[in-house]
Design a protein around this motif. Structure first.
Motif, mmCIF file in Angstrom:
data_model
loop_
_atom_site.group_PDB
_atom_site.id
_atom_site.type_symbol
_atom_site.label_atom_id
_atom_site.label_comp_id
_atom_site.label_asym_id
_atom_site.label_seq_id
_atom_site.Cartn_x
_atom_site.Cartn_y
_atom_site.Cartn_z
ATOM 1 N N GLY A 1 -13.708 11.380 3.223
ATOM 2 C CA GLY A 1 -13.418 12.692 3.785
ATOM 3 C C GLY A 1 -12.415 13.513 3.017
ATOM 4 N N LEU A 2 -12.205 13.213 1.734
ATOM 5 C CA LEU A 2 -11.224 13.978 0.951
ATOM 6 C C LEU A 2 -11.725 15.386 0.667
ATOM 7 C CD1 LEU A 2 -10.114 11.298 -1.675
ATOM 8 C CD2 LEU A 2 -8.762 12.208 0.212
ATOM 9 N N SER A 3 -10.791 16.335 0.674
ATOM 10 C CA SER A 3 -11.102 17.722 0.301
ATOM 11 C C SER A 3 -9.953 18.268 -0.529
ATOM 12 C CB SER A 3 -11.303 18.577 1.552
ATOM 13 O OG SER A 3 -10.056 18.836 2.170
ATOM 14 N N PHE A 4 -10.170 19.436 -1.098
ATOM 15 C CA PHE A 4 -9.121 20.065 -1.911
ATOM 16 C C PHE A 4 -7.937 20.530 -1.066
ATOM 17 C CE2 PHE A 4 -12.715 21.017 -4.981
ATOM 18 C CZ PHE A 4 -12.295 20.089 -5.923
ATOM 19 N N ASP A 5 -8.107 20.532 0.239
ATOM 20 C CA ASP A 5 -7.006 20.934 1.125
ATOM 21 C C ASP A 5 -6.020 19.803 1.400
ATOM 22 O OD1 ASP A 5 -8.109 23.462 1.411
ATOM 23 O OD2 ASP A 5 -9.348 22.834 3.113
ATOM 24 N N ASP A 6 -6.396 18.568 1.055
ATOM 25 C CA ASP A 6 -5.575 17.426 1.423
ATOM 26 C C ASP A 6 -4.360 17.287 0.515
ATOM 27 O OD1 ASP A 6 -7.122 16.490 3.615
ATOM 28 O OD2 ASP A 6 -8.612 15.754 2.197
ATOM 29 N N THR A 7 -3.299 16.781 1.102
ATOM 30 C CA THR A 7 -2.031 16.611 0.411
ATOM 31 C C THR A 7 -1.693 15.123 0.302
ATOM 32 O OG1 THR A 7 -0.736 16.647 2.442
ATOM 33 C CG2 THR A 7 -1.243 18.786 1.417
ATOM 34 N N GLY A 8 -0.610 14.844 -0.422
ATOM 35 C CA GLY A 8 -0.134 13.479 -0.496
ATOM 36 C C GLY A 8 0.187 12.924 0.875
ATOM 37 N N ALA A 9 0.716 13.778 1.749
ATOM 38 C CA ALA A 9 1.040 13.342 3.116
ATOM 39 C C ALA A 9 -0.218 12.925 3.869
ATOM 40 C CB ALA A 9 1.772 14.448 3.867
ATOM 41 N N ASP A 10 -1.333 13.644 3.662
ATOM 42 C CA ASP A 10 -2.591 13.283 4.322
ATOM 43 C C ASP A 10 -3.071 11.909 3.861
ATOM 44 O OD1 ASP A 10 -3.022 15.669 5.879
ATOM 45 O OD2 ASP A 10 -3.518 16.694 4.014
ATOM 46 N N LEU A 11 -2.992 11.656 2.553
ATOM 47 C CA LEU A 11 -3.418 10.367 2.024
ATOM 48 C C LEU A 11 -2.511 9.245 2.528
ATOM 49 C CD1 LEU A 11 -4.292 11.275 -1.680
ATOM 50 C CD2 LEU A 11 -5.869 10.788 0.185
ATOM 51 N N LEU A 12 -1.217 9.509 2.556
ATOM 52 C CA LEU A 12 -0.269 8.500 3.027
ATOM 53 C C LEU A 12 -0.499 8.195 4.505
ATOM 54 C CD1 LEU A 12 2.123 6.696 2.424
ATOM 55 C CD2 LEU A 12 3.640 8.645 2.841
ATOM 56 N N LEU B 1 0.832 -1.201 0.000
ATOM 57 C CA LEU B 1 0.000 0.000 0.000
ATOM 58 C C LEU B 1 0.871 1.257 0.000
ATOM 59 C CD1 LEU B 1 -2.888 1.177 0.295
ATOM 60 C CD2 LEU B 1 -2.600 0.962 2.768
ATOM 61 N N HIS B 2 1.898 1.241 0.840
ATOM 62 C CA HIS B 2 2.824 2.381 0.900
ATOM 63 C C HIS B 2 3.531 2.543 -0.438
ATOM 64 C CE1 HIS B 2 6.603 4.488 1.851
ATOM 65 N NE2 HIS B 2 5.928 5.038 2.849
ATOM 66 N N ALA B 3 4.012 1.449 -1.033
ATOM 67 C CA ALA B 3 4.731 1.518 -2.307
ATOM 68 C C ALA B 3 3.826 2.024 -3.428
ATOM 69 C CB ALA B 3 5.295 0.145 -2.657
ATOM 70 N N TRP B 4 2.578 1.536 -3.439
ATOM 71 C CA TRP B 4 1.650 1.962 -4.480
ATOM 72 C C TRP B 4 1.349 3.454 -4.373
ATOM 73 C CZ3 TRP B 4 -3.366 3.696 -3.146
ATOM 74 C CH2 TRP B 4 -4.175 4.032 -4.223
ATOM 75 N N LEU B 5 1.049 3.930 -3.175
ATOM 76 C CA LEU B 5 0.641 5.318 -3.008
ATOM 77 C C LEU B 5 1.796 6.275 -3.287
ATOM 78 C CD1 LEU B 5 -1.866 6.917 -2.349
ATOM 79 C CD2 LEU B 5 -1.258 6.837 0.061
ATOM 80 N N THR B 6 2.989 5.938 -2.821
ATOM 81 C CA THR B 6 4.120 6.831 -3.088
ATOM 82 C C THR B 6 4.428 6.876 -4.571
ATOM 83 O OG1 THR B 6 5.660 5.021 -2.591
ATOM 84 C CG2 THR B 6 5.164 6.572 -0.816
ATOM 85 N N SER B 7 4.164 5.771 -5.293
ATOM 86 C CA SER B 7 4.378 5.752 -6.741
ATOM 87 C C SER B 7 3.299 6.546 -7.466
ATOM 88 C CB SER B 7 4.394 4.308 -7.249
ATOM 89 O OG SER B 7 4.468 4.265 -8.657
ATOM 90 N N VAL B 8 2.036 6.319 -7.104
ATOM 91 C CA VAL B 8 0.924 7.011 -7.763
ATOM 92 C C VAL B 8 1.021 8.520 -7.545
ATOM 93 C CG1 VAL B 8 -1.570 7.381 -7.638
ATOM 94 C CG2 VAL B 8 -0.660 5.066 -7.743
ATOM 95 N N LEU B 9 1.379 8.932 -6.340
ATOM 96 C CA LEU B 9 1.473 10.354 -6.018
ATOM 97 C C LEU B 9 2.819 10.962 -6.407
ATOM 98 C CD1 LEU B 9 -0.204 10.333 -2.483
ATOM 99 C CD2 LEU B 9 -1.245 10.964 -4.672
ATOM 100 N N LYS B 10 3.731 10.092 -6.902
ATOM 101 C CA LYS B 10 5.067 10.547 -7.316
ATOM 102 C C LYS B 10 5.760 11.333 -6.195
ATOM 103 C CE LYS B 10 3.723 10.821 -12.218
ATOM 104 N NZ LYS B 10 3.839 9.382 -12.359
ATOM 105 N N LEU B 11 5.720 10.740 -5.006
ATOM 106 C CA LEU B 11 6.338 11.381 -3.848
ATOM 107 C C LEU B 11 7.842 11.194 -3.877
ATOM 108 C CD1 LEU B 11 3.831 10.308 -1.049
ATOM 109 C CD2 LEU B 11 3.877 12.441 -2.339
ATOM 110 N N ASP B 12 8.579 12.268 -3.662
ATOM 111 C CA ASP B 12 10.032 12.178 -3.577
ATOM 112 C C ASP B 12 10.423 11.384 -2.343
ATOM 113 O OD1 ASP B 12 10.239 13.748 -5.858
ATOM 114 O OD2 ASP B 12 10.376 15.616 -4.701
#
Length: 475
Positions: free
Chosen positions: A352-363, A301-312
């Motif tokens: 509960g997603l909003s436009f204020d949320d970041t990749g860090a919030d999803l992770l 799950l961590h690997a997928w999300l960091t890849s999808v969100l292109k997190l450094d």
């Protein structure tokens, strides 16, 4: 008595790699530099197939031994042990030749079982520790018989052992992972065999924990340092990881987080507590069992999300997000659930997603959701064993994320100890074979009161949203 002289050669038969490494015999610690790895690439296909090439796998493993030999590490070896993936199966022909590739736990092909009117699945589960699920041999074997003219069946570790020793046998630990073992007797279960349409003679003979064999003559010249060294029966990776992490008795739950995750307790098989329907139970050795719950979403799950969100690389820890933050809730059913639950894959949900949320919030929400799922299993084990269990943490996901370690500790609302050793499967196999009791050896964590309080407040909301996700998955 524990063995403390010499060194141990450990073979680790994983799904993504096969490894050979050398350990010290007194504490099963890896010898620096004495590790060889062969990468494995499972083949996925239409219809749910997930297989390994048996020949390539075994030759890659033997190549790991060649590498250790070339680097001077196969000296003073006094024992050879194996840790192995559970649940694999290969159909064999009349001469013992493989008719199929290795069918892994991730393969979804099977057939529905033919059952009599008096079949009691709860009694079956209590006896075998397993369910009538496609993961296990009673549903795999009838399907394989439709595909090939099989006369026998074996798992990957059984065939590796046969290649090394000339004897096709299995351990009580590996046999329990087939879902075909009577846990109390340590013999194949008659009802499971009947459902599979197989006889005990078509499956590998089960040898006791104290059984050993020696390397066959064809390898004497190839690895002279291993001639006459006792080879011990393999241990299933879940049991081995528990013992290797430091969770080797009924006072301690081991939480391991790798690609997937699990929480388990090792305990005596004699007078074992009655097995709840939601938990599985396998064997560690002749005297011990391991009871637990597994989860399909963790490091993947961590690997997928960091890849999808292109997190450094510096964004792959949600360090700025409070543990227990409740404005985004993730239900980590991306890969479905393990039995007996029936939530299929592609059922992950974010609320509960909003436009204020970041990749860090999803992770953070994803790691928190996975932690709450593991906590469900831990609480069941607390209830089963009648105490608040001590907790040790281990695995690649634990090692990679300080935030996740804190999150798990807060979610469990109790202190945890981190296992300092990465090779917990190999370490555990050595401990089972040699009678060792390894300690975690890592840092001790205490829940931060504010974080534990936020998670406690989040939990009821999470459970309600989880129930909605389960309901939606059936639509």
């Amino acid at each position: 008595m524990p063995t403390t002289d010499g060194r141990v050669l450990a073979l680790d038969l994983g799904t993504s790699s096969a490894r050979a490494l050398v350990l010290s015999a007194d504490d099963a610690a890896p010898v620096p530099g004495a590790l060889a790895r062969h990468r494995i690439s499972p083949t996925y296909g239409a219809g749910g197939s997930a297989t390994l090439d048996l020949h390539a796998y075994v030759e890659g493993l033997l190549g790991c031994l060649d590498e250790l030999q070339q680097n001077g590490h196969l000296v003073d070896i006094t024992a050879i042990v194996l840790s192995t993936q559970w649940h694999s199966i290969v159909a064999l022909g009349t001469k013992g030749e493989p008719l199929t590739p290795v069918i892994t736990w991730a393969d979804t092909r099977s057939v529905d079982p033919v059952l009599g009117k008096d079949f009691d699945e709860h009694a079956y589960h209590a006896r075998t520790g397993a369910w009538l699920h496609r993961l296990y041999w009673p549903r795999r074997i009838p399907w394989l018989r439709k595909e090939v003219a099989a006369t026998a069946f074996a798992g990957l570790p059984d065939l590796v052992l046969e290649r090394l020793t000339g004897e096709r046998v299995t351990s009580v630990s590996v046999a329990s992972g087939t879902g075909s073992l009577d846990l109390a007797t340590g013999r194949y279960d008659e009802e499971a065999l009947a459902i599979a349409g197989a006889s005990a003679g078509e499956l590998p003979a089960i040898v006791p924990t104290g059984w050993t064999a020696a390397l066959s003559a064809e390898y004497a010249r190839r690895w002279p340092g291993l001639v006459g060294v006792p080879i011990h029966p393999p241990t299933g990776d879940g049991a081995a990881s528990n013992v290797g992490t430091g969770g080797y008795d009924e006072t301690t739950a081991a939480v391991t987080v790798g690609t997937s995750a699990a929480v388990r307790v090792v305990h005596p098989i004699d007078n074992a507590p009655e097995l709840p329907w939601e938990l599985w139970r396998y064997r560690v050795d002749d005297e011990r069992a391991v009871t637990g719950m597994a989860f399909s979403a963790a490091g993947n799950l961590h690997a997928w999300l960091t890849s999808v969100l292109k997190l450094d690389k510096d964004q792959q820890e949600p360090t700025g997000v409070e543990i227990g933050s409740s404005h985004v809730v993730a239900i980590p059913f991306h890969a479905g659930t393990r039995p007996p639950a029936t939530v299929p894959s592609a059922s992950g949900v974010y609320f509960g997603l909003s436009f204020d949320d970041t990749g860090a919030d999803l992770l953070a929400a994803s790691l928190q959701g996975a932690s709450l799922e593991i906590d469900r299993g831990l609480r069941m084990l607390d209830s089963l064993f009648g105490r608040e269990l001590e907790v040790v943490l281990g695995g690649g996901g634990i090692d990679a994320s300080a935030w996740w370690r804190r999150c798990l500790t807060a979610t469990f609302a109790r202190p945890t100890t981190v296992c300092a050793e990465a090779e917990v499967g190999a370490r555990g196999a050595a401990a089972v074979a040699l009678g060792l009791s390894p300690e975690p050896g890592g840092e001790s964590l205490k829940p931060v009161p504010e974080e534990a309080a936020r998670v406690a407040e989040l939990r009821p909301r999470y459970e309600k949203l989880r129930a909605l996700a389960v309901e939606a998955s059936a639509i």
